[in-house]
Scaffold this motif. Structure first.
Motif, PDB file in Angstrom:
ATOM      1  N   HIS A 147     100.196 -17.199  75.538  1.00 48.23           N
ATOM      2  CA  HIS A 147     100.410 -17.989  74.317  1.00 48.23           C
ATOM      3  C   HIS A 147      99.163 -18.743  73.890  1.00 48.23           C
ATOM      4  N   ASP A 148      98.320 -19.104  74.853  1.00 51.05           N
ATOM      5  CA  ASP A 148      97.176 -19.957  74.529  1.00 51.05           C
ATOM      6  C   ASP A 148      95.902 -19.194  74.215  1.00 51.05           C
ATOM      7  N   SER A 149      95.813 -17.924  74.612  1.00 51.57           N
ATOM      8  CA  SER A 149      94.563 -17.168  74.464  1.00 51.57           C
ATOM      9  C   SER A 149      94.663 -16.175  73.307  1.00 51.57           C
ATOM     10  N   GLY A 150      93.607 -16.149  72.489  1.00 51.76           N
ATOM     11  CA  GLY A 150      93.554 -15.157  71.411  1.00 51.76           C
ATOM     12  C   GLY A 150      93.106 -13.783  71.892  1.00 51.76           C
ATOM     13  N   HIS A 151      92.256 -13.768  72.904  1.00 51.92           N
ATOM     14  CA  HIS A 151      91.765 -12.516  73.487  1.00 51.92           C
ATOM     15  C   HIS A 151      91.917 -12.606  74.999  1.00 51.92           C
ATOM     16  N   LEU A 152      92.328 -11.506  75.594  1.00 51.60           N
ATOM     17  CA  LEU A 152      92.492 -11.422  77.035  1.00 51.60           C
ATOM     18  C   LEU A 152      91.564 -10.350  77.584  1.00 51.60           C
ATOM     19  N   HIS A 153      91.047 -10.598  78.780  1.00 51.95           N
ATOM     20  CA  HIS A 153      90.049  -9.708  79.376  1.00 51.95           C
ATOM     21  C   HIS A 153      90.640  -9.041  80.603  1.00 51.95           C
ATOM     22  N   LEU A 154      90.655  -7.714  80.612  1.00 56.14           N
ATOM     23  CA  LEU A 154      91.105  -6.963  81.777  1.00 56.14           C
ATOM     24  C   LEU A 154      89.964  -6.868  82.774  1.00 56.14           C
ATOM     25  N   ASP A 155      90.205  -7.350  83.995  1.00 54.26           N
ATOM     26  CA  ASP A 155      89.179  -7.352  85.032  1.00 54.26           C
ATOM     27  C   ASP A 155      89.377  -6.139  85.935  1.00 54.26           C
ATOM     28  N   PRO A 156      88.456  -5.160  85.907  1.00 53.10           N
ATOM     29  CA  PRO A 156      88.646  -3.965  86.737  1.00 53.10           C
ATOM     30  C   PRO A 156      88.556  -4.253  88.226  1.00 53.10           C
ATOM     31  N   LEU A 157      88.031  -5.446  88.629  1.00 51.69           N
ATOM     32  CA  LEU A 157      87.948  -5.775  90.051  1.00 51.69           C
ATOM     33  C   LEU A 157      89.287  -6.197  90.626  1.00 51.69           C
ATOM     34  N   VAL A 158      90.220  -6.563  89.752  1.00 57.67           N
ATOM     35  CA  VAL A 158      91.567  -6.899  90.227  1.00 57.67           C
ATOM     36  C   VAL A 158      92.272  -5.606  90.607  1.00 57.67           C
ATOM     37  N   PRO A 213      91.806  11.948  81.740  1.00 58.73           N
ATOM     38  CA  PRO A 213      91.482  13.367  82.003  1.00 58.73           C
ATOM     39  C   PRO A 213      90.651  14.041  80.930  1.00 58.73           C
ATOM     40  N   PHE A 214      90.852  13.680  79.655  1.00 57.23           N
ATOM     41  CA  PHE A 214      90.131  14.377  78.586  1.00 57.23           C
ATOM     42  C   PHE A 214      89.829  13.391  77.473  1.00 57.23           C
ATOM     43  N   GLY A 215      88.552  13.098  77.275  1.00 62.57           N
ATOM     44  CA  GLY A 215      88.148  12.234  76.178  1.00 62.57           C
ATOM     45  C   GLY A 215      88.171  10.765  76.561  1.00 62.57           C
ATOM     46  N   VAL A 216      88.157   9.928  75.504  1.00 66.78           N
ATOM     47  CA  VAL A 216      88.105   8.477  75.668  1.00 66.78           C
ATOM     48  C   VAL A 216      89.506   7.952  75.918  1.00 66.78           C
ATOM     49  N   ASP A 217      89.615   6.993  76.822  1.00 61.91           N
ATOM     50  CA  ASP A 217      90.904   6.379  77.137  1.00 61.91           C
ATOM     51  C   ASP A 217      91.491   5.730  75.884  1.00 61.91           C
ATOM     52  N   PRO A 218      92.772   5.959  75.573  1.00 62.89           N
ATOM     53  CA  PRO A 218      93.346   5.407  74.325  1.00 62.89           C
ATOM     54  C   PRO A 218      93.391   3.891  74.289  1.00 62.89           C
ATOM     55  N   ILE A 219      93.240   3.212  75.447  1.00 59.76           N
ATOM     56  CA  ILE A 219      93.300   1.753  75.417  1.00 59.76           C
ATOM     57  C   ILE A 219      92.131   1.149  74.659  1.00 59.76           C
ATOM     58  N   TRP A 220      91.027   1.915  74.537  1.00 58.66           N
ATOM     59  CA  TRP A 220      89.876   1.394  73.814  1.00 58.66           C
ATOM     60  C   TRP A 220      90.154   1.268  72.322  1.00 58.66           C
ATOM     61  N   ASN A 221      91.186   1.934  71.823  1.00 59.36           N
ATOM     62  CA  ASN A 221      91.503   1.842  70.399  1.00 59.36           C
ATOM     63  C   ASN A 221      92.009   0.453  70.014  1.00 59.36           C
ATOM     64  N   ILE A 222      92.592  -0.275  70.971  1.00 59.42           N
ATOM     65  CA  ILE A 222      93.103  -1.630  70.678  1.00 59.42           C
ATOM     66  C   ILE A 222      92.228  -2.701  71.303  1.00 59.42           C
ATOM     67  N   ALA A 223      91.125  -2.300  71.951  1.00 62.39           N
ATOM     68  CA  ALA A 223      90.245  -3.285  72.586  1.00 62.39           C
ATOM     69  C   ALA A 223      89.372  -3.963  71.545  1.00 62.39           C
ATOM     70  N   SER A 224      89.112  -5.266  71.745  1.00 58.95           N
ATOM     71  CA  SER A 224      88.275  -6.008  70.798  1.00 58.95           C
ATOM     72  C   SER A 224      86.800  -5.623  70.926  1.00 58.95           C
ATOM     73  N   ASN A 225      86.406  -5.137  72.116  1.00 57.96           N
ATOM     74  CA  ASN A 225      85.020  -4.706  72.312  1.00 57.96           C
ATOM     75  C   ASN A 225      84.878  -3.191  72.173  1.00 57.96           C
ATOM     76  N   LYS A 226      85.784  -2.593  71.387  1.00 52.41           N
ATOM     77  CA  LYS A 226      85.738  -1.143  71.178  1.00 52.41           C
ATOM     78  C   LYS A 226      84.410  -0.707  70.578  1.00 52.41           C
ATOM     79  N   LEU A 227      83.944  -1.456  69.569  1.00 54.15           N
ATOM     80  CA  LEU A 227      82.734  -1.048  68.868  1.00 54.15           C
ATOM     81  C   LEU A 227      81.518  -1.099  69.776  1.00 54.15           C
ATOM     82  N   SER A 228      81.398  -2.157  70.582  1.00 49.63           N
ATOM     83  CA  SER A 228      80.233  -2.259  71.472  1.00 49.63           C
ATOM     84  C   SER A 228      80.263  -1.181  72.545  1.00 49.63           C
ATOM     85  N   PHE A 229      81.475  -0.821  73.023  1.00 49.84           N
ATOM     86  CA  PHE A 229      81.577   0.240  74.020  1.00 49.84           C
ATOM     87  C   PHE A 229      81.173   1.595  73.430  1.00 49.84           C
ATOM     88  N   LEU A 230      81.761   1.937  72.273  1.00 48.87           N
ATOM     89  CA  LEU A 230      81.431   3.220  71.641  1.00 48.87           C
ATOM     90  C   LEU A 230      79.989   3.251  71.173  1.00 48.87           C
TER      91      LEU A 230
END
Length: 794
Positions: free
Chosen positions: A460-471, A481-498
Motif C-alpha cells: 500500500h505504501d510503495s509505488g514501485h516494488l523491486h524483485l530481488d533475485p538473491l531472495v 525457454p524462448f525469447g524475453v521473459d514476459p514479466i519485463w513487459n510490466i517492469a518499470s525498468n523495461k526500457l533500460s533493460f531492453l
C-alpha cells in the motif's frame, strides 16, 4: 551450383552463317535469350550502318502502332493480352506490315476527319435549332436589324460588359442558356444563345466584329415567323440525317478498331522482333560477297551447346545449305557479368545490382543477402503482429498492383515478414503486448514475509516494488525457454533493460556481419589465385578486427555469463576505452584475471597490423617491378619466376608455350609507385577507421528496434487502450471507431513509414558496411538478346 554463388563462366564465340539464314538464326537466339552480341563496327556511326533503313521502317511502324493503340484505348475497346501466333519474322514482313499499317493509318485518319467534320456540322445545326426555338420569345415586335448567334457561357459576361461600354445602352440584348437533351450528341461545353437588336447597319457591323473577337458563332435568322418555321423544319431534317450518318460512321470506326485490336499485340511483337534482328545485324560484319555474316557473341560456357543447336535449327528453317559455324576464341577482354536468377532471387539480385554490377566471376552477395537482409530488417522491425500483417500482404500479391512495381518485391516482403515474426517472438512483442506461454521465471510470492521483506503495508505504501533475485525462490534460475521473459513487459525498468540488451546485440551482429564479409574476400582471393593478397591484406584485416572488436564481443558475452552484482559490474564501454588508452589505474576496470596483459597484447597486435597493411603490398610490387626491369635489360633468353610462376621470357615468343615477351610483361606492370602507395594508404585508412565507424553504424539496429517498440506501445496506450476502458453503453461503438483509427495508424506509421525506414537502413548496412569488405561492383551486366524480356517490358 557454383553459378549461384558467383557469376557464370563466359566465353567469346565467333559465328559464321549465311545471309539468307540470318533472320532465322538471330530469331532462334532471341528466343533462347542467352547471347549478347558484340559490336564489330564501333567506329561506324548509326546512319552509316547497313540496315539503318530497315530499323527506321520498324520505328515508323511502332509509331503507327502507338497511334492505333491510343485510338483503341480511347474507344474503350479491349485489347487481347495473349496471342498464339509465333511466326518467324522475315524481310518481306517489313514491306507487308508497312503497307498494311500505312493503309490502316490513312483509313483511320480519314474516318476521324470525317467524323470530326460531321460532329462540327451537327453541333452547328443543333445551335441553329436552339436559336430558332428561343428567337420568338426574344422578339416583341417585328425587327429586321439584329445579330443572332451562340457564345461560350464563360465569355458572355465580358461580351455583355463590352457591349454596354461601346454602345451605351443603344441596343437590346436577349440571351438564354442552351439546355440540350440527353440524347443529343453535342459538345459538353456550356453555351448561350444571344440576340442583339440594334438600329443602323453600322452598329450591326461593329457588333459582328465584336462577335468575331469573342469567337462567337453567328447564324442567319429569318425576319418572319413562317420563314423561321420552314427553316426549323429543314434543320430538324438535316439533324436526323446527320445523326444517322454519325451512327454509321461510329459503327464503321469501331469495327475497324476492333479488327486492329485483335492483331495489335501480335503486330507489336513482330515489329519489335524485326527491329531487334536488324539492330543486331548492324552489329555484325558482312563479307565482300554479301553472302556470309560474321558475328561475335558472349554466352555462358554451359549453354554453348544450346546456342549451337539453336543456330542449326534456324538454318534448317531457312533452308540454308550450309550449317552455321561456331568458333570459340580466346580473348583478354573482360567478359560481362551474368548471374542466373529466378522469380524468387531476382529481387535480391536487383538490390545487389543497384549498388553495382559485380566484376566477372566475383563472388555474388545475393545468396547471403537473401538471409541477412530480411534478418537485419526484422531486428529493427521485430514485432510478430506487424510481421504477420506484412507476410499476409505479400501472400495477397495477385490482388495488389502496388507490390508489382517493386520488381518481384513480394518475396522480399514475404521473407521480411517471416523474419519479423521470428524476432517478434524473440522480443516477445506482439502489438506491444507479450505472450506468457511457458510461465515466467520470476515469482512474487517469495518476496513476502516470512521469506522476504514485503508485507501488506509495503504494497500500500510503495509505488514501485523491486524483485530481488538473491531472495530464494524469486528467480527460478532457469531462463525463459524462448525469447524475453514476459514479466519485463510490466517492469518499470523495461526500457533500460531492453536498451542495454539490444545495444549489445546490435554490436555482436554487426561485428559478425563484417567478419563474414571479410571472410568472403578470402574466397575471392583463393578463386582468382591471388595468394599474396591473402597474406598481405586478408590476414592483417582479420587480425585487426578480431584483436579489437572480436575482443569487444568476448567482453560482452563474458559479462553476460558471469554472475556479478550490478553495483560492482564494470562498464563494457569504459573497459574498451581504457584498453585503447592503456589506462588501468581506476578501480572497477577488471573483469577477469590476466585482463591487463591480454588487452595490451591485443592492442599492440592491432597497431602492428596497420604498417603491415600500409607498406607490405606496395613494397612487394616495387620489388617485382625492379625484377622485371632487370629481366628486360638482359641480352639473353631464359626461364624466370614471375608471380610464383616459371615463365620463359624472350624478345620474341614465336608461339612458344608458356612464353611471354619481356616488353609485354613490363607494360602490364608499368605503374606509378606513388599511386600504389597512395591507393594502399587510402585503403588502409578506410578499413581501419571503417571498422570503428561501421561498428557504430550497426547501432541503428538497436535504435530503430527501440523506436518501433515504443511507437507500438504509444499507439496501444493512447488509442486502443482508452476505448477498452470505456464501460458505458456506447463503448462498443467507440471501440469500433477507435479500432479503425488504431488499424489505420498501425498500417501507415508502423508498417509503411517504419517499414520503409528499416528497409533503407538494412540496405545501407549491406551496401556500405558489408559489401565493401569484399565486393568491388565495377563490372558490366550481361544484356542478352531476349524476346521474352522485350515482351515483359512491353
Amino acid at each position: 551450383m557454383d553459378s549461384f554463388f558467383r557469376s557464370e563462366e563466359m566465353c567469346l564465340v565467333q559465328l559464321f552463317f549465311q545471309t539468307e539464314s540470318a533472320h532465322n538464326c538471330i530469331n532462334e537466339l532471341g528466343h533462347l535469350g542467352l547471347v549478347q552480341f558484340k559490336d564489330l563496327n564501333p567506329g561506324t556511326v548509326a546512319f552509316q550502318r547497313r540496315f539503318v533503313k530497315e530499323v527506321k521502317k520498324c520505328e515508323e511502324m511502332e509509331r503507327i502502332l502507338r497511334f492505333l493503340e491510343n485510338e483503341v484505348v480511347k474507344s474503350n475497346i479491349p485489347i487481347p493480352a495473349d496471342f498464339t501466333s509465333e511466326t518467324i519474322p522475315v524481310p518481306r514482313d517489313v514491306l507487308d506490315l508497312e503497307s498494311r499499317f500505312d493503309k490502316l493509318e490513312q483509313e483511320l485518319k480519314e474516318i476521324n476527319s470525317n467524323r470530326d467534320t460531321l460532329r462540327q456540322n451537327f453541333t452547328q445545326l443543333m445551335e441553329i435549332n436552339h436559336l430558332l426555338k428561343v428567337f420568338d420569345a426574344f422578339l416583341f415586335y417585328p425587327h429586321d436589324r439584329f445579330v443572332a448567334g451562340v457564345i461560350k457561357h464563360e465569355r458572355f459576361p465580358a461580351f455583355e460588359k463590352i457591349l454596354w461600354r461601346l454602345f451605351h445602352g443603344n441596343f437590346v440584348l436577349r440571351h438564354a442558356e442552351i439546355k440540350p437533351h440527353e440524347e443529343e450528341n453535342m459538345d459538353p461545353v456550356k453555351k448561350d444563345v444571344f440576340v442583339v437588336f440594334v438600329q443602323g447597319d453600322q452598329i450591326r457591323g461593329k457588333i459582328r466584329k465584336l462577335c468575331d473577337g469573342f469567337h462567337a458563332s453567328m447564324y442567319p435568322c429569318p425576319n418572319n415567323a413562317y420563314a423561321r418555321k420552314e427553316m426549323r423544319t429543314n434543320v430538324n431534317t438535316r439533324i436526323e440525317d446527320l445523326r444517322l450518318v454519325l451512327k454509321r460512321t461510329e459503327e464503321f470506326r469501331e469495327t475497324t478498331l476492333t479488327a486492329a485490336a485483335a492483331n495489335l499485340q501480335e503486330w507489336a511483337s513482330k515489329v519489335k522482333k524485326m527491329k531487334a534482328i536488324y539492330y543486331t545485324l548492324n552489329l555484325c560484319n558482312i563479307d565482300i560477297t554479301q553472302k556470309l555474316i560474321v558475328a561475335e557473341i558472349w554466352c555462358p560456357v554451359s549453354d554453348l551447346n544450346s546456342v549451337h543447336t539453336a543456330l542449326i535449327h534456324g538454318s534448317e528453317q531457312s533452308g540454308s545449305s550450309l550449317s552455321p559455324v561456331v568458333n570459340r576464341i580466346q580473348t583478354q577482354q573482360t567478359p560481362p557479368t551474368f548471374n542466373r536468377v529466378t522469380s524468387f532471387t531476382s529481387g535480391f539480385q536487383s538490390i545487389i545490382d543497384a549498388y553495382g554490377v559485380g566484376n566477372y566471376q566475383e563472388i555474388n552477395p545475393a545468396p547471403y543477402t537473401m538471409v541477412t537482409f530480411p534478418f537485419l530488417f526484422a531486428v529493427m522491425f521485430g514485432d510478430c503482429g506487424h510481421g504477420l500483417v506484412m507476410t499476409l500482404l505479400a501472400l495477397c500479391y495477385p490482388s495488389l498492383q502496388l507490390i508489382d512495381m517493386l520488381v518481384d518485391g513480394r518475396y522480399i516482403i514475404f521473407l521480411m515478414g517471416l523474419f519479423s515474426i521470428y524476432t517478434g517472438l524473440i522480443y516477445n512483442d506482439c502489438f506491444s503486448k507479450s505472450f506468457n506461454v511457458f510461465g515466467s521465471s520470476w515469482s512474487v510470492r517469495p518476496m513476502f514475509h516470512p521469506h522476504g521483506p514485503w508485507t501488506n503495508d509495503t504494497l500500500h505504501d510503495s509505488g514501485h516494488l523491486h524483485l530481488d533475485p538473491l531472495v530464494s525462490g524469486v528467480y527460478s534460475g532457469n531462463p525463459y525457454p524462448f525469447g524475453v521473459d514476459p514479466i519485463w513487459n510490466i517492469a518499470s525498468n523495461k526500457l533500460s533493460f531492453l536498451n542495454s540488451y539490444k545495444m549489445k546485440m546490435s554490436v555482436i551482429m554487426g561485428v559478425a556481419h563484417m567478419l563474414f564479409g571479410v571472410t568472403l574476400s578470402l574466397v575471392n582471393y583463393i578463386f582468382f589465385r591471388n595468394l599474396k593478397d591473402v597474406a598481405l591484406q586478408f590476414i592483417p584485416e582479420v587480425i585487426f578486427m578480431l584483436s579489437l572488436f572480436g575482443y569487444l564481443i568476448f567482453l560482452i558475452l563474458y559479462k553476460w555469463c558471469v554472475v556479478m552484482k550490478s553495483e560492482s559490474a564494470p562498464s563494457i564501454l569504459l573497459l574498451f576505452i581504457n584498453m585503447m588508452l592503456f589506462d588501468y589505474s581506476s578501480e572497477g576496470t577488471v573483469l577477469y584475471r590476466t585482463q591487463k596483459p591480454v588487452q595490451i597484447f591485443l592492442v599492440v597486435v592491432a597497431v602492428l597490423m596497420v604498417p603491415w597493411l600500409l607498406f607490405a603490398k606496395p613494397l612487394l610490387l616495387y620489388r617485382k617491378h625492379k625484377q622485371l626491369k632487370l629481366v628486360n635489360s638482359l641480352p639473353f633468353n631464359g626461364f624466370f619466376q614471375v608471380n610464383s610462376e616459371i615463365i620463359y621470357i624472350t624478345r620474341h615468343c614465336n608461339n612458344l608455350p608458356n612464353c611471354r615477351t619481356s616488353e609485354s610483361i613490363l607494360s602490364d606492370t608499368e605503374v606509378s609507385m606513388a599511386d600504389i602507395f597512395v591507393y594502399q594508404g587510402i585503403h588502409t585508412i578506410e578499413y581501419c577507421l571503417g571498422c570503428i565507424s561501421n561498428t557504430a553504424s550497426y547501432l541503428r539496429l538497436w535504435a530503430l528496434s527501440l523506436a518501433h517498440a515504443e511507437l507500438s506501445e504509444v499507439l496501444w496506450k493512447m488509442v486502443l487502450q482508452v476505448a477498452l476502458r470505456v464501460t458505458s453503453g456506447m463503448g462498443s461503438v467507440l471501440l469500433a471507431v477507435t479500432f479503425a483509427a488504431f488499424a489505420v495508424l498501425t498500417v501507415t506509421i508502423l508498417l509503411v513509414m517504419e517499414g520503409l525506414s528499416a528497409f533503407l537502413h538494412a540496405l545501407r548496412l549491406h551496401w556500405v558496411e558489408f559489401q565493401n569488405k569484399f565486393y568491388k561492383g565495377s563490372g558490366y551486366k550481361f544484356t542478352p538478346l531476349s524476346f521474352d524480356r522485350m515482351r515483359d517490358m512491353q
